[in-house]
Design an enzyme around this catalytic site. Structure first.
Site, PDB file in Angstrom:
ATOM      1  N   GLU A 114      20.550  83.543  28.276  1.00 21.92           N
ATOM      2  CA  GLU A 114      20.798  83.300  26.843  1.00 21.92           C
ATOM      3  C   GLU A 114      19.772  82.303  26.287  1.00 21.92           C
ATOM      4  O   GLU A 114      19.275  82.458  25.170  1.00 21.92           O
ATOM      5  CB  GLU A 114      22.224  82.779  26.652  1.00 21.92           C
ATOM      6  CG  GLU A 114      23.251  83.848  27.013  1.00 21.92           C
ATOM      7  CD  GLU A 114      24.676  83.358  26.926  1.00 21.92           C
ATOM      8  OE1 GLU A 114      25.043  82.444  27.683  1.00 21.92           O
ATOM      9  OE2 GLU A 114      25.437  83.870  26.096  1.00 21.92           O
ATOM     10  N   GLU A 134      28.604  86.768  33.984  1.00 17.25           N
ATOM     11  CA  GLU A 134      29.839  86.146  33.493  1.00 17.25           C
ATOM     12  C   GLU A 134      31.103  86.921  33.861  1.00 17.25           C
ATOM     13  O   GLU A 134      32.118  86.327  34.238  1.00 17.25           O
ATOM     14  CB  GLU A 134      29.789  85.958  31.965  1.00 17.25           C
ATOM     15  CG  GLU A 134      28.938  84.776  31.530  1.00 17.25           C
ATOM     16  CD  GLU A 134      27.468  85.113  31.309  1.00 17.25           C
ATOM     17  OE1 GLU A 134      27.018  86.170  31.795  1.00 17.25           O
ATOM     18  OE2 GLU A 134      26.774  84.327  30.649  1.00 17.25           O
TER      19      GLU A 134
HETATM   20  N1  CO8 Z   1      26.415  76.400  38.209  1.00 17.57           N
HETATM   21  C1  CO8 Z   1      26.538  75.377  39.072  1.00 17.57           C
HETATM   22  N2  CO8 Z   1      25.893  75.328  40.246  1.00 17.57           N
HETATM   23  C2  CO8 Z   1      25.078  76.357  40.545  1.00 17.57           C
HETATM   24  C3  CO8 Z   1      24.895  77.450  39.680  1.00 17.57           C
HETATM   25  C4  CO8 Z   1      25.607  77.443  38.453  1.00 17.57           C
HETATM   26  N3  CO8 Z   1      25.462  78.411  37.550  1.00 17.57           N
HETATM   27  N4  CO8 Z   1      24.039  78.313  40.261  1.00 17.57           N
HETATM   28  C5  CO8 Z   1      23.698  77.781  41.443  1.00 17.57           C
HETATM   29  N5  CO8 Z   1      24.314  76.599  41.614  1.00 17.57           N
HETATM   30  C6  CO8 Z   1      24.223  75.699  42.767  1.00 17.57           C
HETATM   31  C7  CO8 Z   1      24.971  76.248  43.953  1.00 17.57           C
HETATM   32  O1  CO8 Z   1      26.353  75.948  43.859  1.00 17.57           O
HETATM   33  C8  CO8 Z   1      24.282  75.522  45.079  1.00 17.57           C
HETATM   34  O2  CO8 Z   1      24.777  74.188  45.130  1.00 17.57           O
HETATM   35  P1  CO8 Z   1      25.277  73.579  46.558  1.00 17.57           P
HETATM   36  O3  CO8 Z   1      24.025  73.507  47.363  1.00 17.57           O
HETATM   37  O4  CO8 Z   1      25.827  72.244  46.152  1.00 17.57           O
HETATM   38  O5  CO8 Z   1      26.269  74.532  47.102  1.00 17.57           O
HETATM   39  C9  CO8 Z   1      22.837  75.435  44.610  1.00 17.57           C
HETATM   40  O6  CO8 Z   1      22.880  75.620  43.199  1.00 17.57           O
HETATM   41  C10 CO8 Z   1      21.958  76.518  45.202  1.00 17.57           C
HETATM   42  O7  CO8 Z   1      22.555  77.774  44.949  1.00 17.57           O
HETATM   43  P2  CO8 Z   1      22.880  78.853  46.069  1.00 17.57           P
HETATM   44  O8  CO8 Z   1      23.062  78.187  47.393  1.00 17.57           O
HETATM   45  O9  CO8 Z   1      24.003  79.716  45.572  1.00 17.57           O
HETATM   46  O10 CO8 Z   1      21.506  79.654  46.092  1.00 17.57           O
HETATM   47  P3  CO8 Z   1      21.295  81.186  46.537  1.00 17.57           P
HETATM   48  O11 CO8 Z   1      19.834  81.375  46.634  1.00 17.57           O
HETATM   49  O12 CO8 Z   1      22.124  81.533  47.706  1.00 17.57           O
HETATM   50  O13 CO8 Z   1      21.852  82.056  45.296  1.00 17.57           O
HETATM   51  C11 CO8 Z   1      22.147  82.596  42.988  1.00 17.57           C
HETATM   52  C12 CO8 Z   1      21.227  81.968  44.047  1.00 17.57           C
HETATM   53  C13 CO8 Z   1      22.279  84.087  43.226  1.00 17.57           C
HETATM   54  C14 CO8 Z   1      21.509  82.361  41.628  1.00 17.57           C
HETATM   55  C15 CO8 Z   1      23.542  81.940  43.072  1.00 17.57           C
HETATM   56  O14 CO8 Z   1      23.367  80.524  43.060  1.00 17.57           O
HETATM   57  C16 CO8 Z   1      24.453  82.293  41.932  1.00 17.57           C
HETATM   58  O15 CO8 Z   1      25.007  83.380  41.897  1.00 17.57           O
HETATM   59  N6  CO8 Z   1      24.634  81.347  40.997  1.00 17.57           N
HETATM   60  C17 CO8 Z   1      25.550  81.535  39.873  1.00 17.57           C
HETATM   61  C18 CO8 Z   1      24.941  82.439  38.817  1.00 17.57           C
HETATM   62  C19 CO8 Z   1      25.924  82.666  37.699  1.00 17.57           C
HETATM   63  O16 CO8 Z   1      26.985  83.226  37.864  1.00 17.57           O
HETATM   64  N7  CO8 Z   1      25.536  82.248  36.467  1.00 17.57           N
HETATM   65  C20 CO8 Z   1      26.332  82.425  35.263  1.00 17.57           C
HETATM   66  C21 CO8 Z   1      27.224  81.261  35.049  1.00 17.57           C
HETATM   67  S1  CO8 Z   1      28.347  81.502  33.700  1.00 17.57           S
HETATM   68  C22 CO8 Z   1      27.382  81.169  32.339  1.00 17.57           C
HETATM   69  O17 CO8 Z   1      26.218  80.943  32.413  1.00 17.57           O
HETATM   70  C23 CO8 Z   1      28.057  81.178  31.016  1.00 17.57           C
HETATM   71  C24 CO8 Z   1      27.352  80.276  30.022  1.00 17.57           C
HETATM   72  C25 CO8 Z   1      28.021  80.209  28.695  1.00 17.57           C
HETATM   73  C26 CO8 Z   1      29.284  79.441  28.767  1.00 17.57           C
HETATM   74  C27 CO8 Z   1      29.751  78.989  27.429  1.00 17.57           C
HETATM   75  C28 CO8 Z   1      31.253  78.860  27.352  1.00 17.57           C
HETATM   76  C29 CO8 Z   1      31.882  77.583  27.929  1.00 17.57           C
END
Ligand code: CO8
Length: 260
Positions: A114, A134
């Site tokens: 976004e 999402e």
């Molecule tokens: N939020 C918080 N922490 C995150 C996020 C996130 N979106 N993405 C990654 N991290 C953190 C992980 O928790 C991890 O932290 P820790 O080492 O403490 O466990 C660190 O970053 C590294 O991430 P991964 O170990 O998961 O890394 P990978 O290489 O295995 O995976 C991915 C990478 C595929 C990107 C995976 O991290 C993932 O799926 N992340 C989430 C992606 C996601 O779902 N994003 C959408 C979130 S919802 C949103 O954006 C809505 C916004 C509008 C909201 C408005 C209304 C309130």
């Protein structure tokens, strides 16, 4: 203002703004959004800045979305406030008089996609992955994503992305018209800078008006858009930059714009 999660460097009229939370893949929490808002507001006021490049720290992510850990604990009221804050930042980017180039250097997911969509131009690295996960979290995009993506690529492909929550490659995003161009990761920063330099050479007033004509025109009827464009054209004809630009062409020399 001292910022910890946003790094901003300015050189030769170009501001490079980096979202700096690589340990969380640059996820957007309230602090990041607040700092980003302040930094962008400052850049808009700074007459020395002509173009902004927005990117993420590290080699893995532009922005992996809104901060899920912060959002998980939010009440309805807090989530509403959070969504409004994000939308305010994104709308501000659209309304800024300066072009904003998103250099998408890795994951651009949810709120991260976004954010990129609010920018004027998206350059991406070959490793970038884009999507709206999402619905896999029980919510929908909340920073204007459903509105901006469907205006950009139409409803069908938008629904495919938003309903499935799947990620697409940078190459597919380019083919679908989400991304302007894809580069090897090691070239992305320089390619974004090259484009910024090319834009910065032009008159900043007319570039800002061109942005306004395109962004605001999209929310008008075609006829109103034409009227708006012609009034901006008229105003520009009274600027020093117009005299310089046309004068330089006639005198067969390079124009030196002043931004006024
Ligand atoms: N939020 C918080 N922490 C995150 C996020 C996130 N979106 N993405 C990654 N991290 C953190 C992980 O928790 C991890 O932290 P820790 O080492 O403490 O466990 C660190 O970053 C590294 O991430 P991964 O170990 O998961 O890394 P990978 O290489 O295995 O995976 C991915 C990478 C595929 C990107 C995976 O991290 C993932 O799926 N992340 C989430 C992606 C996601 O779902 N994003 C959408 C979130 S919802 C949103 O954006 C809505 C916004 C509008 C909201 C408005 C209304 C309130």
């Amino acid at each position: 203002m001292e910022t910890t999660s946003i790094v901003s460097e300015i050189a030769d009229g170009i501001a490079r703004v980096t979202i700096n939370r690589p340990e969380s893949l640059n996820a957007l929490n309230s602090q990041v959004l607040g700092e980003l808002e302040c930094v962008l507001y400052g850049l808009e006021q700074d007459a020395g800045v002509q173009v902004v490049i927005l990117t993420g720290a590290g080699k893995k992510a532009f922005v992996a979305g809104g901060d899920i850990k912060e959002m998980a604990a939010m009440s309805a009221y807090q989530a509403h406030q959070f969504a409004q804050k994000g939308q305010r930042v994104l709308l501000f980017i659209e309304k800024m008089s300066k072009p904003v180039i998103a250099a998408v250097n890795g994951y651009a997911l949810g709120g991260g996609l976004e954010l990129a969509l609010a920018c004027d131009i998206i350059y991406a690295s070959e490793n970038a992955r884009l999507g709206f996960p999402e619905v896999t979290l029980g919510v929908i995009p909340g920073f204007g994503g459903t509105q901006n993506i469907s205006r950009l690529i139409g409803p069908n492909r938008s629904k495919e992305l938003v309903f499935s929550g799947r990620m697409i490659t940078a190459q597919k995003a380019e083919a679908w018209g989400i991304v302007n161009e894809v580069f090897p990761q090691e070239q992305l920063a320089e390619k974004a800078m090259e484009l910024a330099r090319e834009i910065a050479k032009n008159g900043s007033v007319c570039v800002g008006y061109a942005k306004s004509a395109i962004v605001n025109g999209l929310n008008m009827s075609k006829e109103d858009g034409f009227r708006y464009e012609s009034s901006l054209f008229g105003v520009l004809c009274d600027t020093e930059d117009k005299k310089e630009g046309m004068g330089a062409f006639i005198e067969k020399r390079k124009a030196q714009f002043q931004g006024k």
